[in-house]
Design a protein around this motif. Structure first.
Motif, PDB file in Angstrom:
ATOM      1  N   PHE A 176       5.985   3.616 -31.629  1.00 31.64           N
ATOM      2  CA  PHE A 176       6.987   4.489 -31.378  1.00 31.64           C
ATOM      3  C   PHE A 176       6.803   6.089 -31.595  1.00 31.64           C
ATOM      4  N   ILE A 231       7.079   3.206 -27.012  1.00 36.83           N
ATOM      5  CA  ILE A 231       8.201   3.621 -26.691  1.00 36.83           C
ATOM      6  C   ILE A 231       7.432   5.360 -26.940  1.00 36.83           C
ATOM      7  N   ALA A 232       7.509   6.118 -26.062  1.00 37.37           N
ATOM      8  CA  ALA A 232       7.230   7.576 -25.759  1.00 37.37           C
ATOM      9  C   ALA A 232       8.387   8.692 -25.564  1.00 37.37           C
ATOM     10  N   VAL A 292      15.692   0.430 -25.562  1.00 40.21           N
ATOM     11  CA  VAL A 292      15.294   0.801 -26.543  1.00 40.21           C
ATOM     12  C   VAL A 292      15.922  -0.074 -27.227  1.00 40.21           C
ATOM     13  N   GLY A 342       8.615  13.766 -36.210  1.00 41.26           N
ATOM     14  CA  GLY A 342       8.243  15.296 -36.154  1.00 41.26           C
ATOM     15  C   GLY A 342       7.807  15.630 -36.833  1.00 41.26           C
ATOM     16  N   LYS A 383      12.642  11.642 -20.004  1.00 39.33           N
ATOM     17  CA  LYS A 383      12.727  12.868 -19.568  1.00 39.33           C
ATOM     18  C   LYS A 383      11.451  13.128 -18.507  1.00 39.33           C
TER      19      LYS A 383
HETATM   20  P1  NAD Z   1      12.957  11.431 -28.784  1.00 42.45           P
HETATM   21  O1  NAD Z   1      12.891  11.094 -30.678  1.00 42.45           O
HETATM   22  O2  NAD Z   1      13.941  11.995 -28.353  1.00 42.45           O
HETATM   23  O3  NAD Z   1      12.322  10.439 -28.295  1.00 42.45           O
HETATM   24  C1  NAD Z   1      10.997   9.301 -27.774  1.00 42.45           C
HETATM   25  C2  NAD Z   1      12.231   8.623 -27.200  1.00 42.45           C
HETATM   26  O4  NAD Z   1      12.743   7.449 -28.232  1.00 42.45           O
HETATM   27  C3  NAD Z   1      12.344   8.835 -25.468  1.00 42.45           C
HETATM   28  O5  NAD Z   1      11.569   7.588 -25.034  1.00 42.45           O
HETATM   29  C4  NAD Z   1      13.693   7.951 -25.952  1.00 42.45           C
HETATM   30  O6  NAD Z   1      14.230   6.999 -24.953  1.00 42.45           O
HETATM   31  C5  NAD Z   1      13.614   7.361 -27.013  1.00 42.45           C
HETATM   32  N1  NAD Z   1      14.913   7.491 -28.116  1.00 42.45           N
HETATM   33  C6  NAD Z   1      15.471   9.095 -27.867  1.00 42.45           C
HETATM   34  N2  NAD Z   1      16.746   8.310 -28.801  1.00 42.45           N
HETATM   35  C7  NAD Z   1      17.000   7.436 -29.205  1.00 42.45           C
HETATM   36  C8  NAD Z   1      18.018   6.670 -29.816  1.00 42.45           C
HETATM   37  N3  NAD Z   1      19.188   7.205 -30.304  1.00 42.45           N
HETATM   38  N4  NAD Z   1      17.794   5.480 -29.762  1.00 42.45           N
HETATM   39  C9  NAD Z   1      16.763   4.928 -29.122  1.00 42.45           C
HETATM   40  N5  NAD Z   1      15.783   4.938 -28.705  1.00 42.45           N
HETATM   41  C10 NAD Z   1      16.408   6.844 -29.011  1.00 42.45           C
HETATM   42  O7  NAD Z   1      11.494  12.819 -29.028  1.00 42.45           O
HETATM   43  P2  NAD Z   1      11.506  13.516 -27.830  1.00 42.45           P
HETATM   44  O8  NAD Z   1      12.038  14.510 -27.402  1.00 42.45           O
HETATM   45  O9  NAD Z   1      11.015  12.531 -27.004  1.00 42.45           O
HETATM   46  O10 NAD Z   1       9.328  14.127 -28.083  1.00 42.45           O
HETATM   47  C11 NAD Z   1       9.922  15.196 -29.356  1.00 42.45           C
HETATM   48  C12 NAD Z   1       9.841  14.658 -30.526  1.00 42.45           C
HETATM   49  O11 NAD Z   1       8.572  13.673 -30.565  1.00 42.45           O
HETATM   50  C13 NAD Z   1       9.528  15.850 -31.655  1.00 42.45           C
HETATM   51  O12 NAD Z   1      10.683  15.832 -32.767  1.00 42.45           O
HETATM   52  C14 NAD Z   1       7.981  15.425 -31.547  1.00 42.45           C
HETATM   53  O13 NAD Z   1       7.714  15.534 -32.819  1.00 42.45           O
HETATM   54  C15 NAD Z   1       7.696  13.912 -31.803  1.00 42.45           C
HETATM   55  N6  NAD Z   1       6.249  13.947 -31.688  1.00 42.45           N
HETATM   56  C16 NAD Z   1       5.384  13.409 -32.805  1.00 42.45           C
HETATM   57  C17 NAD Z   1       4.494  13.069 -32.263  1.00 42.45           C
HETATM   58  C18 NAD Z   1       3.520  12.180 -33.865  1.00 42.45           C
HETATM   59  O14 NAD Z   1       2.840  11.883 -33.853  1.00 42.45           O
HETATM   60  N7  NAD Z   1       3.565  12.109 -34.754  1.00 42.45           N
HETATM   61  C19 NAD Z   1       4.202  13.095 -31.130  1.00 42.45           C
HETATM   62  C20 NAD Z   1       4.309  13.575 -29.830  1.00 42.45           C
HETATM   63  C21 NAD Z   1       5.656  14.050 -30.086  1.00 42.45           C
END
Ligand code: NAD
Length: 489
Positions: free
Chosen positions: A223, A146-147, A209, A249, A177
């Motif tokens: 994830f 899940i990306a 998801v 995050g 998105k």
């Molecule tokens: P997000 O958590 O909003 O979404 C990530 C994925 O989770 C998406 O595919 C989305 O569809 C799904 N998702 C979102 N809310 C959900 C829920 N309530 N229930 C189930 N699935 C859900 O993250 P984003 O805004 O797409 O990405 C930014 C975040 O990712 C930042 O916090 C960033 O730091 C983090 N990030 C971390 C790394 C790492 O390696 N640690 C790498 C890239 C991004």
């Protein structure tokens, strides 16, 4: 406008759904695609296809499985510009940043091509007379990833090539998105001739998801996203008995010592904080100067922030693109306001940015929050935008204590010319990635990728041998072959 489809059992499927999410070019504000919010039944179809493909795929020798990855590598390279343009258009980063992202994706395919060697087992002969002990690695089964939105091309590749090459079948759930990049990459995957069902893609959001987290056939889940969701994914999937790793995050510190090469430090820290508009989990988010470094660093970093060229990532000379959405722009601007209300000054203020010719875009110019207060909400909260907080302490011990007092632990960097200071920092800082005179300490694909603390839930990390560990389960066999039996032949 592009129609986003699922890819299940080697076929492009238009899911029957009533809800879509608009995909918006963050630089222009134009709607460029619509993501279908797939239902649990779409995940069911993908899981069924992956389960049916599994027995034959796991029996395919590893050196044959990696032949598909060699082909994929060539196609990714040949189509690099088109993929990068797609990334820029749906995600907002610059074309150069998008191309660099795909270099990282391809690097993971290349490393996974070595899986015949990386996944072989071990044997100890004669643990007792005539008894041998073997450890063999077998695939986990059907796996899913899940990306997040910020690397639409790269992050899936921390996992996909390793999962496939170790004999698993796979389901990808891209960020709703930014679905267009994976749509294009799956068109390439479609050309490499994998058996049907080995790899599948389901587009959507929470319902898809949750169906992945609960599906009994799916045995392992990776994830990457925000910490709150990471924790939820980890809890729910592991409660269902699945193997899971969830990257969260970040709020990454950088410490600047007075003996640092200040010109280099300023350039690299600005690139880290404002590159990809700050939407990188390894972006520097706050800088702590130690002693005299404040006088040398603060003015120069403000100049670097103010002089960055901001605009549409496909235009020439642009150093920083848009943030992902207007909602994100508002959130970032509100957080800058929060920082100011908690005592920080804003000598470089990116709020209210409008770029000529791209008035519908979601831009926030680089911003500096000077004298951010330790313990304040803004110091604790991930902004995920082009905002750098500045703080000051008198000793490296204070700087390390400040870094370690945060909840996140994705990355910490130090700028210095002192080897002993660097060693102390590397030794004492609680973070999964350390940069010494480096602003974005992104591990190569043959090293593990992951943070610590609230930045990661799980055990094995992404990339390299950790991915091999994650996507294989070890089986230990103890065999007795008495010498007397051999004599019969
Ligand atoms: P997000 O958590 O909003 O979404 C990530 C994925 O989770 C998406 O595919 C989305 O569809 C799904 N998702 C979102 N809310 C959900 C829920 N309530 N229930 C189930 N699935 C859900 O993250 P984003 O805004 O797409 O990405 C930014 C975040 O990712 C930042 O916090 C960033 O730091 C983090 N990030 C971390 C790394 C790492 O390696 N640690 C790498 C890239 C991004």
């Amino acid at each position: 406008m592009q129609k986003i489809l699922n890819y299940i059992n080697g076929e492009w499927i238009d899911p029957v759904v009533s809800e879509y999410v608009e995909v918006i070019n963050p630089a222009t504000g134009a709607v460029i695609a619509q993501t279908p919010l797939s239902h649990a039944s779409d995940v069911e179809a993908a899981a069924k296809a992956a389960a049916l493909a599994l027995p034959a795929w796991r029996r395919t020798p590893a050196n044959e499985r990696v032949q598909y990855l060699f082909k994929l590598r060539e196609l990714l390279k040949a189509n690099n510009d088109e993929i990068a343009r797609t990334i820029t258009n749906e995600c907002g980063k610059t074309f150069e940043e998008a191309k660099a992202e795909m270099v990282r994706a391809i690097e993971n395919v290349e490393v996974a091509c070595g899986i015949p060697m990386m996944s072989k087992g071990e044997i100890a002969e004669d643990i007792a007379p005539g008894i041998d002990e073997l450890m063999i690695r077998q695939p986990v089964g059907v796996c899913a990833t899940i990306a997040p939105f910020n690397f639409p091309g790269m992050i899936v590749f921390w996992y996909l090539p390793y999962a496939l090459a170790t004999g698993n079948t796979f389901i990808v759930k891209p960020s709703e998105k930014v679905p267009m990049t994976m749509q294009l990459i799956f068109k390439l995957i479609d050309q490499i001739g994998l058996p049907k069902g080995v790899i599948n893609m389901v587009n959507g959001a929470k319902e898809a998801v949750d169906a992945i987290l609960d599906h009994p056939v799916i045995r392992a889940i990776t994830f990457v996203g925000s910490s709150g969701v990471a924790k939820y994914i980890y809890s729910r999937a592991s409660a269902n008995g699945k193997r899971v790793q969830a990257q969260g995050g970040a709020k990454n510190p950088v410490v600047v010592l007075p003996d640092a090469d200040m010109e280099m430090a300023v350039k690299i820290i600005a690139d880290s904080a404002f590159g990809c508009a700050g939407q990188r989990c390894l972006a520097v988010s706050w800088a702590v100067t130690v002693g005299e470094a404040r006088n040398l660093f603060n003015e120069a970093i403000c100049d670097a922030a103010a002089s960055r060229s901001v605009g549409y990532g496909l235009d020439n000379g642009i150093q920083m693109g848009a943030v992902i959405s207007s909602a994100s722009k508002s959130r970032i601007e509100q957080l800058i306001g929060l920082g100011a209300s908690e005592g920080a000054s804003v000598p470089v203020d990116g709020r209210g940015t409008v770029i000529k010719g791209y008035e519908g875009g979601s831009f926030v110019r680089p911003t500096i929050l000077m004298d951010m207060q330790p313990g304040s909400e803004i110091w604790k909260t991930e902004i995920f935008g082009p905002v750098l907080g500045l703080m000051h302490v008198n000793t490296i011990d204070e700087a390390i204590a400040l870094a370690n007092s945060q909840a996140f632990g994705n990355q910490a960097s130090l700028f210095t010319s002192s080897g002993s200071a660097a060693r102390k920092f590397r030794y004492e800082v609680e973070a999964g990635n350390i940069g010494i005179n480096i602003g974005v300490a992104a591990p190569m694909a043959f090293f593990p990728f992951s943070g610590w603390k609230e930045s990661f839930y799980g055990d094995n990390h992404g990339q390299g041998m950790d991915a091999v560990e994650f996507f294989t389960q070890k089986k230990v066999v103890v065999e007795r072959w008495p010498k007397e039996w051999t004599r019969k032949f």
